[in-house]
Structures are given as C-alpha cells and as structure tokens.
Design a protein around this motif. Structure first.
Motif, PDB file in Angstrom:
ATOM      1  N   GLN A  57       0.832  -1.188   0.000  1.00  0.00           N
ATOM      2  CA  GLN A  57       0.000   0.000   0.000  1.00  0.00           C
ATOM      3  C   GLN A  57       0.874   1.248   0.000  1.00  0.00           C
ATOM      4  O   GLN A  57       1.879   1.317   0.708  1.00  0.00           O
ATOM      5  N   GLY A  58       0.497   2.242  -0.793  1.00  0.00           N
ATOM      6  CA  GLY A  58       1.271   3.459  -0.898  1.00  0.00           C
ATOM      7  C   GLY A  58       2.375   3.403  -1.930  1.00  0.00           C
ATOM      8  O   GLY A  58       3.248   4.273  -1.944  1.00  0.00           O
ATOM      9  N   ASP A  59       2.346   2.385  -2.810  1.00  0.00           N
ATOM     10  CA  ASP A  59       3.380   2.262  -3.833  1.00  0.00           C
ATOM     11  C   ASP A  59       2.999   2.945  -5.141  1.00  0.00           C
ATOM     12  O   ASP A  59       3.587   2.683  -6.190  1.00  0.00           O
ATOM     13  N   GLY A  60       1.996   3.820  -5.075  1.00  0.00           N
ATOM     14  CA  GLY A  60       1.609   4.570  -6.264  1.00  0.00           C
ATOM     15  C   GLY A  60       0.459   3.981  -7.051  1.00  0.00           C
ATOM     16  O   GLY A  60       0.142   4.477  -8.130  1.00  0.00           O
ATOM     17  N   GLN A  61      -0.185   2.963  -6.524  1.00  0.00           N
ATOM     18  CA  GLN A  61      -1.322   2.341  -7.205  1.00  0.00           C
ATOM     19  C   GLN A  61      -2.296   1.793  -6.180  1.00  0.00           C
ATOM     20  O   GLN A  61      -1.888   1.317  -5.118  1.00  0.00           O
ATOM     21  N   HIS A  62      -3.569   1.906  -6.479  1.00  0.00           N
ATOM     22  CA  HIS A  62      -4.626   1.416  -5.605  1.00  0.00           C
ATOM     23  C   HIS A  62      -5.287   0.216  -6.276  1.00  0.00           C
ATOM     24  O   HIS A  62      -6.007   0.370  -7.264  1.00  0.00           O
ATOM     25  N   LEU A  63      -5.041  -0.950  -5.726  1.00  0.00           N
ATOM     26  CA  LEU A  63      -5.638  -2.171  -6.262  1.00  0.00           C
ATOM     27  C   LEU A  63      -6.877  -2.520  -5.444  1.00  0.00           C
ATOM     28  O   LEU A  63      -6.811  -2.596  -4.211  1.00  0.00           O
ATOM     29  N   SER A  64      -7.988  -2.712  -6.129  1.00  0.00           N
ATOM     30  CA  SER A  64      -9.243  -3.062  -5.479  1.00  0.00           C
ATOM     31  C   SER A  64      -9.838  -4.290  -6.153  1.00  0.00           C
ATOM     32  O   SER A  64      -9.511  -4.604  -7.294  1.00  0.00           O
ATOM     33  N   PHE A  65     -10.711  -4.960  -5.437  1.00  0.00           N
ATOM     34  CA  PHE A  65     -11.412  -6.099  -6.022  1.00  0.00           C
ATOM     35  C   PHE A  65     -12.818  -6.188  -5.455  1.00  0.00           C
ATOM     36  O   PHE A  65     -13.115  -5.652  -4.378  1.00  0.00           O
ATOM     37  N   TYR A  66     -13.671  -6.870  -6.196  1.00  0.00           N
ATOM     38  CA  TYR A  66     -15.009  -7.186  -5.696  1.00  0.00           C
ATOM     39  C   TYR A  66     -15.419  -8.537  -6.261  1.00  0.00           C
ATOM     40  O   TYR A  66     -14.960  -8.954  -7.319  1.00  0.00           O
ATOM     41  N   ILE A  67     -16.286  -9.215  -5.508  1.00  0.00           N
ATOM     42  CA  ILE A  67     -16.812 -10.516  -5.906  1.00  0.00           C
ATOM     43  C   ILE A  67     -18.322 -10.380  -5.993  1.00  0.00           C
ATOM     44  O   ILE A  67     -18.985 -10.049  -5.009  1.00  0.00           O
ATOM     45  N   TYR A  75     -20.570 -10.376  -2.674  1.00  0.00           N
ATOM     46  CA  TYR A  75     -20.081 -11.139  -1.537  1.00  0.00           C
ATOM     47  C   TYR A  75     -18.934 -10.450  -0.802  1.00  0.00           C
ATOM     48  O   TYR A  75     -18.755 -10.649   0.389  1.00  0.00           O
ATOM     49  N   ARG A  76     -18.154  -9.678  -1.527  1.00  0.00           N
ATOM     50  CA  ARG A  76     -17.034  -9.003  -0.868  1.00  0.00           C
ATOM     51  C   ARG A  76     -16.530  -7.884  -1.768  1.00  0.00           C
ATOM     52  O   ARG A  76     -16.547  -8.003  -2.993  1.00  0.00           O
ATOM     53  N   LYS A  77     -16.086  -6.810  -1.124  1.00  0.00           N
ATOM     54  CA  LYS A  77     -15.507  -5.684  -1.845  1.00  0.00           C
ATOM     55  C   LYS A  77     -14.419  -5.077  -0.980  1.00  0.00           C
ATOM     56  O   LYS A  77     -14.634  -4.821   0.200  1.00  0.00           O
ATOM     57  N   LYS A  78     -13.254  -4.846  -1.567  1.00  0.00           N
ATOM     58  CA  LYS A  78     -12.139  -4.303  -0.797  1.00  0.00           C
ATOM     59  C   LYS A  78     -11.330  -3.357  -1.682  1.00  0.00           C
ATOM     60  O   LYS A  78     -10.995  -3.692  -2.815  1.00  0.00           O
ATOM     61  N   LYS A  79     -11.030  -2.176  -1.141  1.00  0.00           N
ATOM     62  CA  LYS A  79     -10.283  -1.166  -1.880  1.00  0.00           C
ATOM     63  C   LYS A  79      -8.868  -1.032  -1.316  1.00  0.00           C
ATOM     64  O   LYS A  79      -8.662  -1.175  -0.107  1.00  0.00           O
ATOM     65  N   PHE A  81      -5.819  -2.694  -1.459  1.00  0.00           N
ATOM     66  CA  PHE A  81      -5.266  -3.780  -0.658  1.00  0.00           C
ATOM     67  C   PHE A  81      -3.959  -4.258  -1.270  1.00  0.00           C
ATOM     68  O   PHE A  81      -3.655  -4.011  -2.436  1.00  0.00           O
ATOM     69  N   ALA A  82      -3.192  -4.929  -0.467  1.00  0.00           N
ATOM     70  CA  ALA A  82      -1.949  -5.567  -0.911  1.00  0.00           C
ATOM     71  C   ALA A  82      -1.705  -6.760  -0.004  1.00  0.00           C
ATOM     72  O   ALA A  82      -2.193  -6.812   1.131  1.00  0.00           O
ATOM     73  N   GLY A  83      -0.953  -7.717  -0.500  1.00  0.00           N
ATOM     74  CA  GLY A  83      -0.679  -8.916   0.288  1.00  0.00           C
ATOM     75  C   GLY A  83      -1.734  -9.976   0.073  1.00  0.00           C
ATOM     76  O   GLY A  83      -2.281 -10.127  -1.021  1.00  0.00           O
ATOM     77  N   GLU A  84      -2.051 -10.692   1.119  1.00  0.00           N
ATOM     78  CA  GLU A  84      -2.951 -11.847   1.018  1.00  0.00           C
ATOM     79  C   GLU A  84      -4.330 -11.514   1.556  1.00  0.00           C
ATOM     80  O   GLU A  84      -4.466 -10.892   2.618  1.00  0.00           O
ATOM     81  N   VAL A  85      -5.348 -11.927   0.818  1.00  0.00           N
ATOM     82  CA  VAL A  85      -6.742 -11.764   1.234  1.00  0.00           C
ATOM     83  C   VAL A  85      -7.447 -13.096   1.009  1.00  0.00           C
ATOM     84  O   VAL A  85      -7.313 -13.702  -0.054  1.00  0.00           O
ATOM     85  N   ARG A  86      -8.214 -13.516   2.007  1.00  0.00           N
ATOM     86  CA  ARG A  86      -8.974 -14.770   1.909  1.00  0.00           C
ATOM     87  C   ARG A  86     -10.446 -14.443   2.117  1.00  0.00           C
ATOM     88  O   ARG A  86     -10.815 -13.805   3.104  1.00  0.00           O
ATOM     89  N   VAL A  87     -11.260 -14.877   1.180  1.00  0.00           N
ATOM     90  CA  VAL A  87     -12.696 -14.611   1.227  1.00  0.00           C
ATOM     91  C   VAL A  87     -13.435 -15.939   1.158  1.00  0.00           C
ATOM     92  O   VAL A  87     -13.190 -16.745   0.255  1.00  0.00           O
ATOM     93  N   ALA A  88     -14.320 -16.159   2.116  1.00  0.00           N
ATOM     94  CA  ALA A  88     -15.158 -17.359   2.130  1.00  0.00           C
ATOM     95  C   ALA A  88     -16.617 -16.931   2.142  1.00  0.00           C
ATOM     96  O   ALA A  88     -17.002 -16.036   2.902  1.00  0.00           O
ATOM     97  N   PHE A  89     -17.437 -17.554   1.305  1.00  0.00           N
ATOM     98  CA  PHE A  89     -18.857 -17.223   1.272  1.00  0.00           C
ATOM     99  C   PHE A  89     -19.645 -18.422   0.780  1.00  0.00           C
ATOM    100  O   PHE A  89     -19.093 -19.362   0.178  1.00  0.00           O
ATOM    101  N   THR A  90     -20.931 -18.372   1.050  1.00  0.00           N
ATOM    102  CA  THR A  90     -21.860 -19.398   0.576  1.00  0.00           C
ATOM    103  C   THR A  90     -22.713 -18.803  -0.530  1.00  0.00           C
ATOM    104  O   THR A  90     -23.307 -17.730  -0.350  1.00  0.00           O
ATOM    105  N   ALA A  91     -22.762 -19.460  -1.664  1.00  0.00           N
ATOM    106  CA  ALA A  91     -23.478 -18.936  -2.821  1.00  0.00           C
ATOM    107  C   ALA A  91     -24.971 -18.832  -2.526  1.00  0.00           C
ATOM    108  O   ALA A  91     -25.579 -19.769  -2.012  1.00  0.00           O
ATOM    109  N   VAL A  99     -14.786 -12.544 -10.024  1.00  0.00           N
ATOM    110  CA  VAL A  99     -13.795 -11.910  -9.156  1.00  0.00           C
ATOM    111  C   VAL A  99     -13.097 -10.862 -10.026  1.00  0.00           C
ATOM    112  O   VAL A  99     -12.355 -11.215 -10.944  1.00  0.00           O
ATOM    113  N   CYS A 100     -13.355  -9.593  -9.744  1.00  0.00           N
ATOM    114  CA  CYS A 100     -12.897  -8.508 -10.618  1.00  0.00           C
ATOM    115  C   CYS A 100     -11.870  -7.627  -9.899  1.00  0.00           C
ATOM    116  O   CYS A 100     -12.021  -7.337  -8.708  1.00  0.00           O
TER     117      CYS A 100
END
Length: 212
Positions: A57-67, A75-79, A81-91, A99-100
């Motif tokens: 974070q702070g390296d000049g780019q903002h990486l975000s994702f949503y499911i 199911y999940r949205k995060k703006k 972020f860097a490193g590891e993210v684990r998302v668990a959900f029930t359809a 996953v975008c």
C-alpha cells in the motif's frame, strides 16, 4: 480391493486439485473495465477465494477487487489492498460469479502493475479437511473417501441442475414454437381475408362503373 481404493484416491486427487491463476494488473489513470475471472457455483455451495498480491500500500497504485454474481449478489468488496486476502462465502444462487480487479494509478507518468495469484476453491475442495479429520478422528483413507463421496454428490447435484435447466429451456422453446405457429396461422388467415375483401371490393367497383 487395494487397487480400487488406490484408483479412487488417485481420481479424487485429480478432481480436487486446485490450480493457481496468475494475473498481471496494469495500473491506469482513467477508469477502464475491470479484469475479471468467472466461475460457476450452485446454490448453497461453499466458495473460498484466495488472493495474493505483490507490492505494498502506498506504492503509487490502488488495487481493489469485488466478488459479485450475475444475479446481483455482492459477496465481498475491498479497496486499496496488498498482500494476502482470503474470502469465504456461501453462494446465494446457482449462477456464475466474477472476481474482478481494478488497479488505479496514483503517480502520473509512471508504469506500475501488480502481480496477482488467484485460487478459487468450491464445494468439497473448499472445506478444511484437516480440521474435519482431527475433529472426527478419521484415518487418511477415510478422509479421501469422504472427499470422493462429497465430490460424487456435487456431480449428481450439478447433473440434476443441468437436467432441470434443460427441461426449462425445452419448455420455453416449445412455448415459443407454439406462439410462432399461432402467429403464422393468424397472419395467413388475415392475408387470405384481406385478399378476398380486395377481390370483392374491386368486383363491386367495376360493376358499379359498368366495366364488367
């Protein structure tokens, strides 16, 4: 018997293997369509999404994702972020889900990107079998057989879903065919009636003018 068990375990290993997907998401200044990965799940199925991103974070780019699935469930949205993210959900529904990723450049006139490693596990592959083995005191062979049993149930359920979907599509197709046929019959009858009326009208017109 031993060969049968070995064959079952080998097939289970092949089916339950999870392959990582590696992506390179370039940072851009303007908003562009996101980079998406699509998968399909059935209603009530457990899904675990593991995302590993390079950079900080702070390296000049903002990486975000949503499911989000194709019926509108998010199911999940995060703006940023860097490193590891684990998302668990029930359809919530039997549908495809995406996953975008969106990477926005913060430093102008720079060329930055993030490397993404994406793992998607669904159904029996998403369960914590080590915890189940410890809780139920199962032998390794019993655990593998449980995996095969759940995989078989998932395949049967998916086949039943596909069968029901094919029946719905067939019913829709038959209904459409009936409507097209009825519409065609109405058009033919209308054209015949219009032709008969035109002939009768012209005949009466010519008679009134003493042409015939």
């Amino acid at each position: 018997m031993k060969y049968s068990i070995r064959l079952i375990l080998f097939l289970a290993t092949l089916i339950s293997s999870v392959y990582s997907l590696h992506l390179n998401i370039e940072a851009v200044e303007e908003t562009r369509p996101p980079v998406c990965v699509r998968d399909f799940v059935t209603e009530g199925q457990l899904v675990v999404v593991n995302i590993q991103s390079s950079g900080n974070q702070g390296d000049g780019q903002h990486l975000s994702f949503y499911i989000r699935d194709t019926v509108g469930n998010e199911y999940r949205k995060k703006k940023d972020f860097a490193g590891e993210v684990r998302v668990a959900f029930t359809a919530h529904a039997s549908a495809a889900f995406d996953v975008c990723f969106v990477n926005v450049l913060q430093r102008r006139y720079s060329q930055l990107s993030r490397d993404i490693e994406l793992d998607i596990e669904a159904g029996s592959a998403a369960r914590d079998w080590n915890a189940i083995q410890a809780a139920e005191k199962l032998k390794p062979v019993e655990v593998e057989l449980r995996k095969v049993e759940e995989l078989t149930d998932e395949i049967v359920n998916e086949l039943e879903y596909l069968k029901a979907r094919e029946e719905r599509l067939r019913d829709t197709n038959e209904s459409t065919n009936r409507r097209v046929r009825n519409f065609s019959i109405i058009i033919i009858i209308s054209l015949i009636a219009l032709g008969v009326w035109q002939v009768a009208y012209l005949r009466n017109y010519f008679k009134s003018k003493h042409i015939i």
